[in-house]
Design a protein around this motif. Sequence first.
Motif, short mmCIF file in Angstrom:
data_model
loop_
_atom_site.label_atom_id
_atom_site.label_comp_id
_atom_site.label_asym_id
_atom_site.label_seq_id
_atom_site.Cartn_x
_atom_site.Cartn_y
_atom_site.Cartn_z
N VAL A 133 -20.98 49.92 40.01
CA VAL A 133 -19.91 49.22 39.30
C VAL A 133 -18.63 49.24 40.13
O VAL A 133 -17.92 48.23 40.24
CB VAL A 133 -19.66 49.85 37.92
N ARG A 134 -18.34 50.38 40.74
CA ARG A 134 -17.12 50.49 41.54
C ARG A 134 -17.13 49.53 42.73
O ARG A 134 -16.07 49.04 43.15
CB ARG A 134 -16.94 51.93 42.03
N THR A 135 -18.29 49.24 43.28
CA THR A 135 -18.37 48.33 44.42
C THR A 135 -18.32 46.86 43.99
O THR A 135 -17.91 46.00 44.77
CB THR A 135 -19.66 48.57 45.22
N LEU A 136 -18.74 46.56 42.76
CA LEU A 136 -18.79 45.19 42.30
C LEU A 136 -17.42 44.66 41.88
O LEU A 136 -17.11 43.48 42.09
CB LEU A 136 -19.77 45.05 41.14
N ILE A 137 -16.62 45.50 41.25
CA ILE A 137 -15.32 45.04 40.74
C ILE A 137 -14.40 44.54 41.87
O ILE A 137 -13.83 43.45 41.76
CB ILE A 137 -14.64 46.13 39.90
N PRO A 138 -14.27 45.27 42.99
CA PRO A 138 -13.41 44.74 44.07
C PRO A 138 -13.94 43.43 44.66
O PRO A 138 -13.18 42.69 45.29
CB PRO A 138 -13.45 45.87 45.12
N ALA A 139 -15.23 43.15 44.48
CA ALA A 139 -15.81 41.91 45.02
C ALA A 139 -15.36 40.68 44.26
O ALA A 139 -15.52 39.55 44.74
CB ALA A 139 -17.34 42.00 45.02
#
Length: 311
Positions: A174-180
């Motif tokens: 989840v942490r990697t998807l939000i900045p995307a």
Amino acid sequence: MNNCIGIDISKNTFDVHCLADGSDHHIDYTEKNIRDTVRHFVSAKPELIVMEATGGYEIPLAEELFAAGLPVAIVNPKRIRDFAKAIGQTAKTDRIDARVIARFGATLQPPATDAPDKNVVRIRVLTARKRQLKKMRTAEKNRTEHSRDEFTAQSLQTVINTLNAQIAAVDEQVRTLIPASPELKQKAEIIQSFPGIGEKTAAALVTDMPELGTLSRRQAAALTGTAPINRDSGQFRGKRMTGGGRCEVRTMLYMPTLAAIRHNPVIRSYYNRLVSGGKEKMVAVVACMRKIIVIINCMAAKNESWNPNFA
């Protein structure tokens, strides 16, 4: 609204009812059939296509409908069940359900759902998986209380450790998807600026409540089930109770609300004022929860970080 389509979706099939011509269709849930159905809908030009939120089964079809620019409303299944009861429809089959969904759409005309960001869809799936993992972990922890056998105790702890690792892995995804997603990233940063709201809660809010920033105060409170509901009839005046809405959001907000009561001066002052006025502590906590979601909704609407003046 006579040109409305209702779709009842299951794992392997979906049923379609078109109000315009009264036709029913039972279709295997395959990629080819999805494409063919969407092409047919484009030609039919429906005013609204209504389907239930089934926990994921609706996503492949919904994505194709959104991509085709068709008006789609994805609604809470409970609303459909309540509507069926209201019109006296007690029988239940997939075909009947599709007809009820179409009538629901024509009668109540729910607003079309915005096409979701693909990252948002994936985060919702991951969030649902996290809830499943946490439920399993709680069950295993409860079993440790009654374990008297050394091997069983070790087995339970091994499973708990594995579940902890899986929960951490989901959080990392989840942490990697939000900045995307620039939109998600900006909204999450705004929410996280609220004293008491951390990174995980902000991530959950932007995915479980994508409407934040577009709601009125009452709508935001109702959507989280923190708005008092009247229970009056005649001369009877029932006790106002909260409930309904998205229980997962309400549950997720509980601990951040306690943190805000301790560390956010605005929320702490509001809580103390309620308790001093005679409110029960839990009632005051729920009221603070409602105030927090209303403030966050305002922050998202104005695209501004935390400011005590929002209170």
